[in-house]
Design an enzyme around this catalytic site. Structure first.
Site, PDB file in Angstrom:
ATOM      1  CG  HIS A  84      -8.702  -0.710   4.940  1.00 29.27           C
ATOM      2  ND1 HIS A  84      -8.568  -0.751   3.561  1.00 29.27           N
ATOM      3  CD2 HIS A  84      -8.217   0.498   5.321  1.00 29.27           C
ATOM      4  CE1 HIS A  84      -8.030   0.379   3.148  1.00 29.27           C
ATOM      5  NE2 HIS A  84      -7.804   1.153   4.193  1.00 29.27           N
ATOM      6  CG  ASP A  85     -10.972   2.803   4.186  1.00 30.76           C
ATOM      7  OD1 ASP A  85     -10.417   2.793   5.294  1.00 30.76           O
ATOM      8  OD2 ASP A  85     -10.388   3.162   3.139  1.00 30.76           O
ATOM      9  CG  ASP A  89      -4.084   5.869   1.044  1.00 31.61           C
ATOM     10  OD1 ASP A  89      -5.045   5.129   1.302  1.00 31.61           O
ATOM     11  OD2 ASP A  89      -3.858   6.934   1.638  1.00 31.61           O
ATOM     12  CG  ASP A 134      -2.207   0.618   1.082  1.00 32.01           C
ATOM     13  OD1 ASP A 134      -2.260   1.654   0.391  1.00 32.01           O
ATOM     14  OD2 ASP A 134      -3.195   0.104   1.626  1.00 32.01           O
ATOM     15  CD  GLU A 193      -8.641   4.984  -1.289  1.00 31.89           C
ATOM     16  OE1 GLU A 193      -9.567   4.774  -0.500  1.00 31.89           O
ATOM     17  OE2 GLU A 193      -7.592   5.560  -0.952  1.00 31.89           O
TER      18      GLU A 193
HETATM   19  C1  GLC Z   1      -7.524   5.816   2.301  1.00 26.58           C
HETATM   20  C2  GLC Z   1      -7.370   4.616   3.184  1.00 26.58           C
HETATM   21  C3  GLC Z   1      -7.871   4.972   4.555  1.00 26.58           C
HETATM   22  C4  GLC Z   1      -7.021   6.102   5.092  1.00 26.58           C
HETATM   23  C5  GLC Z   1      -6.996   7.285   4.114  1.00 26.58           C
HETATM   24  C6  GLC Z   1      -5.901   8.234   4.456  1.00 26.58           C
HETATM   25  O1  GLC Z   1      -8.832   6.163   2.078  1.00 26.58           O
HETATM   26  O2  GLC Z   1      -8.017   3.512   2.626  1.00 26.58           O
HETATM   27  O3  GLC Z   1      -7.887   3.875   5.426  1.00 26.58           O
HETATM   28  O4  GLC Z   1      -7.518   6.523   6.317  1.00 26.58           O
HETATM   29  O5  GLC Z   1      -6.767   6.868   2.794  1.00 26.58           O
HETATM   30  O6  GLC Z   1      -4.647   7.711   4.147  1.00 26.58           O
END
Ligand code: GLC
Ligand code: CA
Length: 550
Positions: A316-317, A200, A99, A242
């Site tokens: 995980h979110d 990310d 990641d 993402e």
């Molecule tokens: C992304 C991750 C999340 C994190 C955010 C900030 O959305 O998936 O878990 O809190 O980025 O890095």
């Protein structure tokens, strides 16, 4: 003809390391724990693991606040453990995707510690600063986890910009030195044998804070192309960005088959459907089924031959899918399999989030049992704003990130086999019923449904290359579609609700064989609650009837 990349027929498994397997009794999952579970993952048949961050971090946002990109957090192990993981995984033909958190670092990163020393420090310009006056914010841009996106640095009389926590300052991508440091770091990981990266919040790297532009900034794709050329294109990697802000046109750029950016993109249009228009994710509205079909098929059609989809229900979110679109009570097993069949029949690369393959469910904890900073910030803000406590808790039950972060349920022993110590977050109390041990050897389990689907994707090109046609677009209960490739075709038909209904499409499926279903053989003219079938003209000898008690 599209180039055949290995990741097009592979299924990826996401591990949230702190909740996967603890190996030393401190209550936190770690890399050695993952290595110990490699056989399980090999059995499932996945092609790669996406590992949520394991780099050095003060853990303000569970590792998404990195203080050293080239070291492993002690809590998870060390570099040697990471190298062992890469090598162990290789034995099972599994690659490791890391990641990459490139939008921001931790405020404890050496760069930021230098940057905040003085305005002429060589690292100062690695971050985004604005002169100002204490108490007078540069503008009203808000941080994702609440509060302003600007934090005052008294010694410099400047504000710095952060889209997440104040402990997560945003990097200044306009500075070529920052970009160069990042490329060197990525190349270093590539040399270690990493198989890919998940990027990310990558749509937030190119921003114009003064204009309030925090996503999809003007230089976004320019940065992507440079990043890709300087790093990823030098290897055979899977990369996924993402991008909460990606629409179809952008996604075509992200996943351009010429490989100039990334392999694919995580877009969230199907995920945001139960959020009240223009409000926050906590403002939940009922799930709109027809809209789900429309959105998912739109992406299927539009990216066919000119991009590549990622297919996912949770991470995980996000809340657990069986508690969201399925039924986590009487039809938990049936609906979990149905959702798996629906997704894995589509075009794109499927991602399984740990425990999804067991049908793990959401939790309902007291507020003090939650660990996520986002949950606590929201709870505090809403209670202060006068919201009803019950409503706030209901939002957390529906959308809280800790739903996905409870420990992996391995067996029915204490703490579900996750740890010998005290877990960092409570185990879901249904672990005695829902766990890996009871499923791996049961051919009718959810686990084995996933295993079978993963196998199909490797065996039948129609899964990977077939085009997509939505069937019965207006049907209020059934999600059905057809895939066609090189004279082969298959039909996926799923009953999304708890009533038995007539099986339509009998003409369409006339000469087809059953490839997989989540029920024992029964009356073919009806679809039982959450019943799902894949029918096809692909020749196979034995249908896989999960749930079949023969
Ligand atoms: C992304 C991750 C999340 C994190 C955010 C900030 O959305 O998936 O878990 O809190 O980025 O890095
Ligand atoms: Ca541990």
């Amino acid at each position: 003809m599209l180039k055949k990349d290995w990741w097009k027929s592979a299924v990826i498994y996401q591990i949230y390391p702190r909740s996967f397997q603890d190996s030393n009794g401190d209550g936190i999952g770690d890399i050695k724990g993952i290595i110990g579970r490699m056989e399980y993952l090999g059995r499932l048949g996945i092609g790669a693991i996406w590992l949520s961050p394991v780099c050095k971090s003060p853990q303000k946002d569970n590792g998404y606040d990195i203080s050293d990109y080239q070291d492993i957090d002690l809590m998870f192990g060390n570099i040697e453990d990471m190298e062992n993981l890469i090598n162990e995984a290789k034995k099972y033909n599994i690659r490791i995707m890391m990641d990459l958190v490139l939008n921001h670092t931790s405020d404890k990163h050496r760069w930021f510690e230098e940057a905040r020393k003085s305005k002429d420090n060589p690292y100062h310009d690695y971050y985004i600063w604005r002169d100002g006056e204490e108490g007078v914010l540069p503008n009203d841009v808000k941080a994702v986890f609440g509060g302003s996106a600007w934090t005052w640095e008294p010694s410099l009389k400047q504000y710095y910009f952060h889209q997440f926590l104040p402990e997560q300052p945003d990097l200044n991508w306009e500075n070529p030195k920052v970009r160069k440091e990042i490329y060197d770091m990525i190349l270093w990981w590539m040399k270690k044998g990493v198989g890919g990266f998940r990027l990310d919040v990558i749509d937030q790297i190119a921003k114009e804070p003064d204009l309030g532009i925090t996503i999809n900034g003007p230089r976004l794709h320019e940065y992507f192309r440079e990043l890709s050329k300087e790093t990823f294109q030098k290897g055979d990697l899977i990369t996924v960005g993402e991008a909460w802000g990606a629409d179809i046109e952008r996604a075509k750029l992200y996943s351009n088959p010429d490989g100039s950016e990334f392999s694919m993109v995580f877009q969230f249009e199907h995920i945001g459907l139960d959020q009240e228009e223009g409000k926050e994710k906590w403002d939940v509205v009922p799930l709109p089924f027809l809209k789900l079909k429309e959105v998912m098929s739109h992406w299927q059609r539009e990216l066919h031959n000119c991009g590549w989809n990622s297919l996912f229900w949770n991470n995980h979110d996000l809340p657990r899918i069986v508690s969201r679109w399925g039924n986590d009570k009487e039809y938990r097993v049936e609906s979990a399999k149905m959702l798996a069949i629906l997704l894995h029949g589509m075009q794109g690369t499927p991602y399984i989030y740990q425990g999804e393959e067991l049908g793990m469910t959401n939790v309902r904890y007291d507020i003090e049992d939650y660990r996520d900073v986002e949950i606590h910030n929201m709870y505090k803000a809403r209670i202060e704003a006068g919201y009803d406590k019950e409503d706030v808790m209901n939002s957390i039950y529906a959308k809280g990130r800790d739903n996905a972060r409870t420990p992996m349920q391995w067996d029915d022993s204490e703490n579900a086999g996750f740890t010998d110590g005290t877990p960092w977050i409570k185990v879901n109390d249904n672990y005695k019923e829902i766990n890996a041990k009871s499923q791996v050897d049961d051919e009718n389990s959810i686990f084995n449904c996933y295993r079978q689907l993963i196998k199909f994707r490797k065996e039948y090109p129609v899964f990977v290359d077939g085009d997509f046609t939505l069937l019965l677009a207006d049907d209020e209960n059934i999600f059905a579609y057809k895939r066609e490739y090189a004279g082969k075709s298959m039909v996926v038909v799923c009953n999304f609700y708890g009533q038995t209904i007539d099986m339509p499409l009998t003409e369409e499926c006339k000469d087809m064989e059953l490839l997989i279903s989540n029920y024992a053989k029964g009356d073919e003219a009806v679809l039982r609650p959450y019943e799902a079938r894949i029918l096809s003209l692909i020749h196979i000898s034995e249908p896989t009837r999960l749930g079949m008690i023969s």
